[in-house]
Every structure is written in C-alpha cells, then in structure tokens.
Design an enzyme around this catalytic site. Structure first.
Site, mmCIF file in Angstrom:
data_model
loop_
_atom_site.group_PDB
_atom_site.id
_atom_site.type_symbol
_atom_site.label_atom_id
_atom_site.label_comp_id
_atom_site.label_asym_id
_atom_site.label_seq_id
_atom_site.Cartn_x
_atom_site.Cartn_y
_atom_site.Cartn_z
ATOM 1 C CE LYS A 1 -3.385 1.847 3.026
ATOM 2 N NZ LYS A 1 -2.148 3.749 3.167
ATOM 3 C CE LYS B 1 4.815 0.057 -2.611
ATOM 4 N NZ LYS B 1 4.534 1.336 -1.491
ATOM 5 C CE LYS C 1 4.346 7.693 -3.029
ATOM 6 N NZ LYS C 1 3.799 6.721 -3.362
ATOM 7 C CG ASP D 1 -2.101 1.437 -2.779
ATOM 8 O OD1 ASP D 1 -1.144 1.650 -2.755
ATOM 9 O OD2 ASP D 1 -3.069 1.852 -1.845
#
Length: 338
Positions: free
Chosen positions: A48, A53, A79, A167
C-alpha cells in the site's frame, strides 16, 4: 471570451481527450522473451502507498551491497520517491521525463542519464505522467520497454529490486507478475486492514496468474511499523507465506528515516535486522499463496475495529423516494373478467 476563443478552447479539450483515449486503447508492446545472460534474481516488492516500501528497500539494497552483492533498485511508483532516502532526499531524473526531453531534442537516452550510484547500490526511477495527462500503468510499461533497449537483460547484477505500488490494479503495475518478469514477490504490510487488503490483492494476482501457467510466487511478507498486535503475522500464516522480517514501530527509526539516514548498514544499530531480512529474502522460495475473502480479512481484527458484526439492511424504494411518488395513482386500466 469571444466565440472564436471558446471554439478554440473546446477543440483543444477534444484533442486532449482523444489523445488520452487513444493512449488507453493501446495494447502494450510484448516484453523481452529471449534468454537472460546472467542468473539475476528479480524481486518485485508490493504494498500500500505509504506503508514503507521505499524506506525498507533503500535500507535492504544498501545492506545487500555492503555484504558484497551487486544490486539495482528500480522505483516503479509514479511518485518517484523510492530512491530519495538512498540519495539523502535528492530526487533523481526519472526515465519517463528524461526520455521525453531527449526525444524532443533528437537525442538518445544513456545509462548515465537515468542510473545513479551510492556505496555500491545502483538506483533509478521509472517515474510517471503528470496528473491527468496520461496513464500510470502505461508509463510503467514504457519505462520497461526503454530499459530493455538499454540492455536490461544483459546487466550484471545479483539482485534487481522493483518497488511497485500495490493499490493500483491496472496492467502496468501487475507487469512483473503477469509476464513472469520476476522470480518472486514480497508483500509489505502492517497491522492495519487497508495494508493487508492490498497485500491480499497481490496474493490474489499471483494465484490467478499461477493458474494461467505463470511461475511467479510470493517469497513472504515484510511487516513494517510493527506495534506487536499481530494481525499482519496472522494474515501471513493464513495465506501460507512466511514473515521475512518485522520492523518495529520505533521512534529512532522514524526520526532517522525522516532525516534521510540509512539504518540498513550492517554496522548500524538496526543493521542486523536488515541483514536478517536480506538472508531470508535470498533463501525464501516462491510460494503460491491462498488469499482470503473479505470476511477472512475482517476476521483478523476485532469486530469493534472493523464493523465486521454489522448486519446489512436492504433498502426499499419507499426509503429512497418521496411518498407522493411511491403512492402516485396508476394509469393502468383493469378490466373485469368476463
């Protein structure tokens, strides 16, 4: 705004819409299927967003490099923050943005444009499109296509670690599992329902592609921000995968991570924990998990935390409409039986 300007603005919006629609309709190019020249182990890490991570992978890759392994870390999250901890908070140019700039200038992308090093760790970011201007999954596919052109399958690494957002379920983010691009998967989760929901989805994807003849399996689970309540460990046991390591919810780790300090160095206070994670990751075989259904997931938590004891109440038209509409006289003509 004049009529002419309004028409021009409308035409531009239609053009952008059509471009995005055409991009979404494109089928991805086939990935490399030829022989790989080195026994590189490719491991995809899913979890998620915000579960840790990037923190875990930066420290894991650093620990592996310090132990003599040649490691490539690839951020596959739009990101583009996988490598920020590794590079002291600095963001490196992404493959997507570099490719676009080089193409506009009529130049080719070189390894030195997109891959950077720290203490034996090689790292790069795939990146993604700007918000509303493209598909993140297509960006991932395009990034890997470019990596293959740069010689991805001939590179001399012991481990390639891929940081994937769990996700998102569109095709690009499932690429390593769907196309056997990695040997095994690690799921990252915590003792909360949403992160375990994502981990369970990844296990479902692995199970699905295994049934279609795929070979990717789940090596295990990394528990991050472990507060000792045990839900993540219970999840791992129920789906049939081992816990590779549990990183505690500790203020020292939080502060060092926030200030972009590596804690995975074998000589650091937390180094042995990451050494244990590295050893478990290297030796864990890929397994076929048994994902849980929604009730099974909720059953890991107390009903007071999830609302699992709530009884669904069916809705009726009378609940949804004004009574005058429900009781509106019918125009149907009913004849008496002869």
């Amino acid at each position: 705004m004049t009529r002419e300007a309004e028409n021009k603005d409308t035409a531009e919006k239609v053009d952008i819409f059509n471009l995005l629609k055409d991009e979404a309709d494109q089928e991805p190019d086939p990935v490399h299927t030829g022989p790989i020249t080195k026994e590189t182990e490719v491991i995809a890490i899913y979890g998620k967003g915000g579960i840790g991570k990037s923190f875990s992978l930066a420290n894991l890759s650093y620990n592996l490099a310090k132990s003599g392994k040649k490691v490539l870390l690839i951020g596959c999250d739009p990101k583009s923050d996988t490598t920020s901890l590794l590079f002291g908070g600095k963001s490196c140019p992404t493959i997507i943005e570099t490719s676009a700039a080089k193409k506009a200038a009529g130049e080719d992308v070189k390894i030195s444009d997109v891959c950077f090093m720290r203490d034996g760790v090689f790292a790069m970011e795939l990146g993604g499109p700007e918000v509303g201007r493209g598909c993140g999954g297509r960006g991932i596919i395009h990034g890997f296509e470019l990596l293959e052109k740069l010689g991805f399958h001939e590179w001399d690494f012991d481990y390639v670690l891929l940081d994937f957002l769990g996700d998102v379920v569109c095709g690009g983010f499932g690429l390593p599992i769907a196309r056997d691009m990695c040997q095994k998967v690690i799921v990252v989760g915590s003792n909360d329902l949403q992160s375990l929901y994502v981990a369970n989805n990844v296990c479902s994807a692995v199970e699905y592609f295994r049934k279609l003849g795929g070979n990717v399996g789940v090596a295990g689970m990394l528990i991050n921000k472990d507060d000792g309540t045990g839900e993540a460990a219970a999840f791992a046991e129920k789906v049939g995968i081992p816990v590779l390591a549990a990183i505690p919810q500790d203020d020292d780790i939080r502060k060092k991570s926030a200030s972009y300090q590596i804690v995975g160095d074998p000589n650091d206070k937390w180094g042995p924990m990451f050494t244990g994670l590295a050893n478990n990751m290297m030796t864990a075989p890929p397994r076929q998990p048994t994902p849980l259904d929604q009730d099974g997931l909720l059953g890991l938590f107390a009903a007071s935390q999830t609302g699992a004891d709530y009884v669904l109440i069916p809705a009726n038209p009378e609940d949804m409409c004004d009574p005058s509409i429900i009781n509106k006289p019918s125009l149907e003509v009913i004849y008496d039986a002869v």
